[in-house]
Design a protein around this motif. Structure first.
Motif, mmCIF file in Angstrom:
data_model
loop_
_atom_site.group_PDB
_atom_site.id
_atom_site.type_symbol
_atom_site.label_atom_id
_atom_site.label_comp_id
_atom_site.label_asym_id
_atom_site.label_seq_id
_atom_site.Cartn_x
_atom_site.Cartn_y
_atom_site.Cartn_z
ATOM 1 N N ASP A 6 0.849 -1.198 0.000
ATOM 2 C CA ASP A 6 0.000 0.000 0.000
ATOM 3 C C ASP A 6 0.881 1.242 0.000
ATOM 4 N N GLU A 7 0.726 2.069 -1.035
ATOM 5 C CA GLU A 7 1.571 3.249 -1.194
ATOM 6 C C GLU A 7 1.030 4.455 -0.436
ATOM 7 N N LEU A 8 -0.127 4.327 0.190
ATOM 8 C CA LEU A 8 -0.728 5.430 0.932
ATOM 9 C C LEU A 8 -0.865 5.149 2.422
ATOM 10 N N VAL A 9 -1.431 4.012 2.765
ATOM 11 C CA VAL A 9 -1.692 3.681 4.168
ATOM 12 C C VAL A 9 -0.706 2.615 4.636
ATOM 13 N N PRO A 10 0.151 2.909 5.611
ATOM 14 C CA PRO A 10 1.078 1.894 6.123
ATOM 15 C C PRO A 10 0.307 0.706 6.691
ATOM 16 N N SER A 11 0.777 -0.504 6.417
ATOM 17 C CA SER A 11 0.080 -1.689 6.918
ATOM 18 C C SER A 11 0.095 -1.748 8.440
ATOM 19 N N SER A 12 1.025 -1.026 9.060
ATOM 20 C CA SER A 12 1.059 -0.982 10.527
ATOM 21 C C SER A 12 -0.217 -0.371 11.099
ATOM 22 N N MET A 13 -0.857 0.516 10.340
ATOM 23 C CA MET A 13 -2.120 1.094 10.811
ATOM 24 C C MET A 13 -3.211 0.032 10.871
ATOM 25 N N MET A 14 -3.243 -0.854 9.886
ATOM 26 C CA MET A 14 -4.210 -1.946 9.912
ATOM 27 C C MET A 14 -3.918 -2.888 11.077
ATOM 28 N N THR A 15 -2.643 -3.118 11.363
ATOM 29 C CA THR A 15 -2.267 -3.964 12.498
ATOM 30 C C THR A 15 -2.733 -3.348 13.809
ATOM 31 N N SER A 16 -2.595 -2.031 13.930
ATOM 32 C CA SER A 16 -3.037 -1.337 15.139
ATOM 33 C C SER A 16 -4.550 -1.472 15.328
ATOM 34 N N LEU A 17 -5.295 -1.327 14.235
ATOM 35 C CA LEU A 17 -6.750 -1.461 14.323
ATOM 36 C C LEU A 17 -7.144 -2.884 14.706
ATOM 37 N N PHE A 18 -6.470 -3.859 14.105
ATOM 38 C CA PHE A 18 -6.752 -5.258 14.434
ATOM 39 C C PHE A 18 -6.482 -5.540 15.910
ATOM 40 N N THR A 19 -5.374 -5.027 16.415
ATOM 41 C CA THR A 19 -4.986 -5.273 17.807
ATOM 42 C C THR A 19 -6.020 -4.730 18.781
ATOM 43 N N LEU A 20 -6.555 -3.547 18.497
ATOM 44 C CA LEU A 20 -7.478 -2.888 19.420
ATOM 45 C C LEU A 20 -8.927 -3.307 19.238
ATOM 46 N N CYS A 21 -9.230 -4.030 18.152
ATOM 47 C CA CYS A 21 -10.600 -4.466 17.914
ATOM 48 C C CYS A 21 -11.032 -5.440 19.014
ATOM 49 N N SER A 22 -12.223 -5.262 19.541
ATOM 50 C CA SER A 22 -12.706 -6.066 20.667
ATOM 51 C C SER A 22 -13.435 -7.336 20.241
ATOM 52 N N SER A 23 -13.568 -7.561 18.950
ATOM 53 C CA SER A 23 -14.271 -8.749 18.477
ATOM 54 C C SER A 23 -13.529 -10.021 18.875
ATOM 55 N N GLN A 24 -14.294 -11.041 19.244
ATOM 56 C CA GLN A 24 -13.718 -12.344 19.542
ATOM 57 C C GLN A 24 -13.554 -13.196 18.288
ATOM 58 N N GLU A 25 -14.111 -12.736 17.188
ATOM 59 C CA GLU A 25 -13.959 -13.424 15.903
ATOM 60 C C GLU A 25 -13.377 -12.434 14.909
ATOM 61 N N LYS A 26 -12.086 -12.284 14.944
ATOM 62 C CA LYS A 26 -11.421 -11.334 14.051
ATOM 63 C C LYS A 26 -10.224 -12.005 13.399
ATOM 64 N N GLU A 27 -9.943 -11.594 12.184
ATOM 65 C CA GLU A 27 -8.820 -12.135 11.419
ATOM 66 C C GLU A 27 -8.090 -11.000 10.715
ATOM 67 N N LEU A 28 -6.783 -11.143 10.591
ATOM 68 C CA LEU A 28 -5.959 -10.198 9.840
ATOM 69 C C LEU A 28 -5.212 -10.952 8.766
ATOM 70 N N HIS A 29 -5.420 -10.559 7.517
ATOM 71 C CA HIS A 29 -4.700 -11.158 6.384
ATOM 72 C C HIS A 29 -3.897 -10.078 5.689
ATOM 73 N N ARG A 30 -2.660 -10.396 5.372
ATOM 74 C CA ARG A 30 -1.781 -9.463 4.663
ATOM 75 C C ARG A 30 -1.437 -10.034 3.294
ATOM 76 N N LEU A 31 -1.716 -9.260 2.268
ATOM 77 C CA LEU A 31 -1.469 -9.669 0.888
ATOM 78 C C LEU A 31 -0.486 -8.697 0.244
#
Length: 409
Positions: A278-303
């Protein structure tokens, strides 16, 4: 030494203001001319000091409203308000709709429908797109979602975009999202237990706001978030890496889209899809959102995808299918029966034939890796911002997307 640093600072500020004025002269000429005319008039009538004060006030006003001109691009490409491709171009059955929001703005939407024997049983996806263009520019993606996932798709056109009335704003886009969900809940021919919210880039920030609301999240089966940012001030400091931008406090930004603050309130099943290139949004931002998400059914995939075209990566649709099959087991047979060969063709855009997932392994495209689940903890290396590879698309890579080659957030 301190003198040189001060001089360097003021030079940087002067350059920043100059670049801002040049951009404004192109992007919002009428606003800039009005402010300059007001300053000249004040100088003639009241003198230097009041004119100086007016200049500062005018610049603050222009910069504050500058966020709208930079963020919302409904006229990119130039004919986006009038030239909207129809789903007929992809042989898709659809309804063209106009929905009235709570503040009485009429927004356009298109409901792409599965065949009659599936329409009222399959999931319905509410699709929130990025900050540029119109819903017609997303039809290629929707065509593949339709066949690969086996779902209805409600494409929502934000206010001020395409055929929708009004002017875009943060609060306005949130109201558009609520109106779209309420519309589906009023239709008896939609399975209201299978509504999935999808958002890409800016659209993901809109989706997160909708999903975090306790009143609305009970009507959402799952949310899919793709290539989005933690907040608008955060992404502004990333895209415009200069001292002047870093000095602007968060409260000064007219639009916030603070997903980082809201994501902890999201408790429904959540899929995060992040493009490592991603040339605009660092993937670390998606990781931060995933980490703080309170869902018990969450997945993070990196392509290995870019900001606009992660959906062209191999296994992209397989990831979505697998996630939705977990959430809706009864739909598993249907999506398997409707799977086509579009995924196998997605490598033609020129992506690598390997995919990196959660810094654990490199896998072959024909093997679907295990996602990072809600019950796995992130290592210290995964919590660190990752280095982003800046790339540009070759003309040949994008030739099949000539109508959608703008960069968006």
């Amino acid at each position: 030494m301190r003198l040189f640093r001060m001089i360097g600072f003021y030079v940087a500020v002067a350059k920043g203001i100059l670049h801002l004025l040049i951009y404004l002269s192109k992007k919002c000429r009428k606003l800039l001319v009005a402010v300059l005319a007001a300053i000249v008039a004040v100088y003639i009538l009241f003198g230097f000091w009041l004119a100086t004060l007016s200049t500062i006030t005018g610049l603050v006003y222009v910069v504050y409203n500058f966020c709208d001109y930079l963020l919302y691009n409904p006229n990119d490409p130039l004919d986006s308000r009038t030239n909207i491709m129809s789903p007929v171009s992809y042989n898709l059955s659809f309804e063209s709709l106009f929905i009235t929001t709570e503040d009485k703005v009429r927004i356009n939407a298109v409901l792409i429908k599965r065949p009659d024997n599936e329409y009222d049983k399959c999931p319905t996806m509410i699709y929130f797109h990025g900050n540029a263009g119109n819903i017609g520019h997303r039809l290629q993606n929707c065509y593949e979602l339709y066949h690969e996932i086996g779902c209805n798709i409600l494409l929502v056109e934000y206010r001020g975009y395409g055929l929708s009335n009004g002017y875009p704003s943060e609060s306005g886009l949130y109201k558009d999202a609520v109106a779209a969900l309420d519309y589906l809940l009023e239709r008896p021919d939609i399975d209201q237990n299978k509504i999935v919210v999808f958002g890409r880039s800016l659209g993901a920030a809109v989706a997160i706001d909708l999903a975090k609301n306790g009143k609305h999240c009970q009507n959402i089966a799952a949310i899919i978030i793709e290539n989005t940012f933690t907040s608008l001030p955060d992404i502004a400091r990333t895209l415009f890496n200069c001292r002047l931008i870093r000095m602007i406090p968060n409260w000064f930004y007219k639009n916030q889209y603070n997903s980082l603050m809201k994501i902890s309130s999201v408790v429904i099943p959540c899929l995060f899809v992040s493009g490592l290139n991603d040339e605009l949004v660092p993937s670390s931002m998606m990781t931060s959102l995933f980490t703080l998400c309170s869902s018990q059914e969450k997945e993070l995939h990196r392509l290995d995808g870019t900001h606009n075209f992660t959906w062209r990566c191999p296994n992209y649709y397989a990831i979505l299918r697998t996630f939705l099959a977990k959430i809706m087991p009864e739909h598993k047979v249907m999506i398997a029966a409707n799977t086509t060969t579009t995924t196998s063709n997605s490598a033609t855009i020129g992506y690598q034939h390997t995919m990196n997932y959660t810094n654990l392994m490199v896998t072959n495209v024909h093997q679907l890796p295990q996602p990072l689940s809600a019950h796995q903890s992130l290592s210290p290396e995964q919590r660190q911002p990752s280095n982003q590879t800046l790339i540009s698309f070759d003309d040949n890579d994008c030739k099949s997307f000539a109508d959608h080659n703008t960069i968006e957030i």
